[in-house]
Design an enzyme around this catalytic site. Structure first.
Site, short mmCIF file in Angstrom:
data_model
loop_
_atom_site.label_atom_id
_atom_site.label_comp_id
_atom_site.label_asym_id
_atom_site.label_seq_id
_atom_site.Cartn_x
_atom_site.Cartn_y
_atom_site.Cartn_z
N ARG A 1 0.86 -1.19 0.00
CA ARG A 1 0.00 0.00 0.00
C ARG A 1 0.89 1.23 0.00
O ARG A 1 2.12 1.12 0.13
CB ARG A 1 -1.02 0.01 1.16
CG ARG A 1 -0.67 -0.66 2.44
CD ARG A 1 0.39 0.00 3.26
NE ARG A 1 0.15 1.41 3.42
CZ ARG A 1 1.08 2.31 3.62
NH1 ARG A 1 2.37 1.97 3.69
NH2 ARG A 1 0.79 3.60 3.73
N GLY A 2 0.24 2.41 -0.12
CA GLY A 2 1.00 3.63 -0.31
C GLY A 2 1.09 3.89 -1.81
O GLY A 2 1.38 2.97 -2.59
N ALA A 3 0.84 5.15 -2.22
CA ALA A 3 0.64 5.44 -3.64
C ALA A 3 1.79 4.97 -4.55
O ALA A 3 1.54 4.23 -5.51
CB ALA A 3 0.38 6.94 -3.81
N ARG B 1 -7.53 -0.51 -6.72
CA ARG B 1 -7.80 0.59 -5.79
C ARG B 1 -8.02 1.86 -6.62
O ARG B 1 -7.32 2.06 -7.62
CB ARG B 1 -6.64 0.80 -4.80
CG ARG B 1 -6.51 -0.34 -3.80
CD ARG B 1 -5.58 0.01 -2.65
NE ARG B 1 -6.22 0.88 -1.67
CZ ARG B 1 -5.58 1.44 -0.65
NH1 ARG B 1 -4.28 1.24 -0.49
NH2 ARG B 1 -6.22 2.21 0.21
N GLN C 1 -1.96 2.46 9.97
CA GLN C 1 -0.69 2.50 9.23
C GLN C 1 0.37 3.32 9.98
O GLN C 1 1.57 3.05 9.85
CB GLN C 1 -0.90 3.12 7.83
CG GLN C 1 -1.65 2.24 6.86
CD GLN C 1 -3.14 2.52 6.86
OE1 GLN C 1 -3.69 2.94 7.87
NE2 GLN C 1 -3.79 2.29 5.75
N ASP D 1 -1.90 10.81 -2.19
CA ASP D 1 -2.30 9.75 -3.13
C ASP D 1 -2.66 10.31 -4.50
O ASP D 1 -2.57 9.61 -5.50
CB ASP D 1 -3.47 8.95 -2.56
CG ASP D 1 -2.99 8.10 -1.40
OD1 ASP D 1 -2.89 8.63 -0.28
OD2 ASP D 1 -2.63 6.93 -1.63
N ASN E 1 -5.17 12.42 0.62
CA ASN E 1 -4.28 11.57 1.41
C ASN E 1 -5.15 10.82 2.41
O ASN E 1 -6.37 11.02 2.49
CB ASN E 1 -3.19 12.40 2.10
CG ASN E 1 -2.10 11.53 2.71
OD1 ASN E 1 -1.57 10.63 2.07
ND2 ASN E 1 -1.78 11.75 3.98
N LYS E 2 -4.53 9.97 3.20
CA LYS E 2 -5.24 9.13 4.16
C LYS E 2 -6.27 9.92 4.97
O LYS E 2 -5.99 11.04 5.40
CB LYS E 2 -4.21 8.47 5.09
CG LYS E 2 -4.75 7.56 6.16
CD LYS E 2 -5.68 6.49 5.66
CE LYS E 2 -5.07 5.61 4.60
NZ LYS E 2 -6.10 4.76 3.92
O1 MRU Z 1 -4.56 3.19 2.27
P1 MRU Z 1 -3.07 3.38 2.15
O2 MRU Z 1 -2.30 2.80 3.31
O3 MRU Z 1 -2.55 2.93 0.81
O4 MRU Z 1 -2.88 4.95 2.21
C1 MRU Z 1 -1.59 5.49 2.03
C2 MRU Z 1 -1.52 6.94 2.22
O5 MRU Z 1 -2.50 7.62 2.39
C3 MRU Z 1 -0.16 7.55 2.13
O6 MRU Z 1 -0.05 8.66 2.94
C4 MRU Z 1 0.07 8.00 0.67
O7 MRU Z 1 -0.14 6.94 -0.21
C5 MRU Z 1 1.41 8.55 0.46
S1 MRU Z 1 2.59 7.26 0.33
C6 MRU Z 1 4.11 7.81 0.01
#
Ligand code: MRU
Length: 370
Positions: free
Chosen positions: A47-49, A107, A211, A252, A262-263
């Site tokens: 996970r993470g963009a 996603r 996370q 994201d 973002n999250k």
């Molecule tokens: O749902 P996730 O864990 O994929 O969400 C991730 C985030 O929101 C991160 O902050 C974002 O992707 C930046 S990652 C460098």
């Protein structure tokens, strides 16, 4: 620690650290089919963009490997060698195209996923039949390498912004687990730390999937960075007491005007930071910008499963009769963002013109819209 790694050649597979099991267990999951990769992205094993984009690119390579294996087992049946190789090439191409479309459904919010898949589709369109699997794998590896360089550059551009900042607050995980090497927002923290700034990090736990508590605290502690975990609802009080010098998060998807998804829980942090005069930074590579969207209102926001909120481990925490609201992301308006740190420099103030100056050339190279 390797967040993701391609093992072997064109007939290889994708190895992921299983982020659903951290910090309790450091285990690795091998993806050998496109379904495995889709499942790993949807379940947040990876996970993470930026990491999602890289995993999807390798996922496309899995489709090519699988199609080649299937062709090899049916090859003996073909009578003419030339017909057989045409058929094989056509079946690899259609498997790869189908895989790209399928992985795009894993996603919806992080634009890096669509950006990486578009790059793989572009390779599919221009590569020769003869070396298609090699060319696809080379492109996926290049996306991975570019991300490493982008993370390092964000660290270098961003670290000076933290000069004199002792306590920095972050949300979710925008570190090496969310990208390559050292991540985006955490790359800035790691670079500041490496340059002798004794930065201490407040990591929001980041409900509902934790996370921040599970991943950010894990990787910062492993790297020797001082870290304190707090519940999301505690950040405002901390800022009110003057105990936060800067907030830094990842993103994201960033629209053309700088509105940044973002999250979930990032937007309230930005409001509180503005209220208390605390700088609010976003760190993101060019691959996270979606210049096809004029502002953040059209960013698709992923809605996730009820159980992520209604259960606390094995314990039910919401009555069956109650509905659950569980968006995975929110959008922070550009006017609340002090600066965006990219691998090409710092965007400040955050507006359409400044964003175009820094990322338009990059975005023009590919069609990043899903
Ligand atoms: O749902 P996730 O864990 O994929 O969400 C991730 C985030 O929101 C991160 O902050 C974002 O992707 C930046 S990652 C460098």
């Amino acid at each position: 620690m390797q967040t993701l790694e391609w093992i072997g050649g064109t007939d290889g597979y994708l190895r992921l650290i299983d982020q659903t099991r951290l910090p309790g267990e450091e285990t690795y999951l091998d993806c050998r089919t496109v379904d495995d990769a889709h499942d790993a992205i949807s379940r947040l094993v990876v996970r993470g963009a930026p990491a999602i984009g890289i995993a999807a690119a390798y996922g496309v390579c899995l489709a090519a490997a699988d199609a080649l294996r299937q062709n090899a087992s049916s090859q003996q049946a073909a009578s003419h060698q030339q017909d057989a190789s045409h058929q094989q090439a056509a079946s690899v191409r259609s498997a790869v195209a189908r895989a790209a479309d399928y992985l795009a459904t894993s996603r919806p919010t992080a634009v890096n996923l669509f950006w990486a898949l578009d790059r793989m589709r572009a390779v599919l369109n221009r590569a020769d039949d003869d070396d298609l699997p090699e060319t696809l794998l080379r492109e996926a590896r290049q996306i991975h390498d570019e991300d490493r360089r982008m993370c390092a550059a964000m660290g270098l551009y961003g670290a000076p912004l933290l000069d004199g900042c002792r306590n920095v607050l972050t949300h979710c995980n925008a570190g090496g687990l969310a990208a390559s090497e050292r991540g985006t927002a955490l790359a800035v923290i790691y670079a500041a730390h490496a340059s002798g700034n004794p930065v201490h990090v407040y990591a929001d736990e980041t409900r509902p999937l934790l996370q921040g508590a599970r991943l950010t605290a894990w990787e910062l502690a492993k790297a020797g960075v001082d870290v304190t975990v707090l519940c999301d609802s505690m950040a405002a009080g901390l800022m009110q007491r003057g105990q936060v010098d800067a907030v830094i998060v990842g993103a994201d998807r960033i629209a053309a005007n700088g509105d940044a998804a973002n999250k979930i829980g990032t937007y309230p942090l930005a409001i509180v930071a503005r209220h208390h005069g605390v700088p609010f930074y976003v760190a993101a590579p060019s691959s996270t910008f979606d210049l096809s969207l004029p502002n953040g209102t059209q960013i698709p926001i992923e809605q996730r499963r009820r159980e992520e909120v209604s259960r606390w481990g094995d314990v039910q925490s919401v009555p069956d009769e109650a509905q659950v609201y569980n968006p995975a992301f929110d959008v922070t308006p550009a006017e609340l963002i002090t600066a965006i740190i990219t691998e090409r420099g710092v965007i400040r103030p955050v507006d359409t013109a400044n964003i175009r100056k820094i990322v338009a050339e990059f975005a023009g190279q590919t069609d990043s819209a899903p």
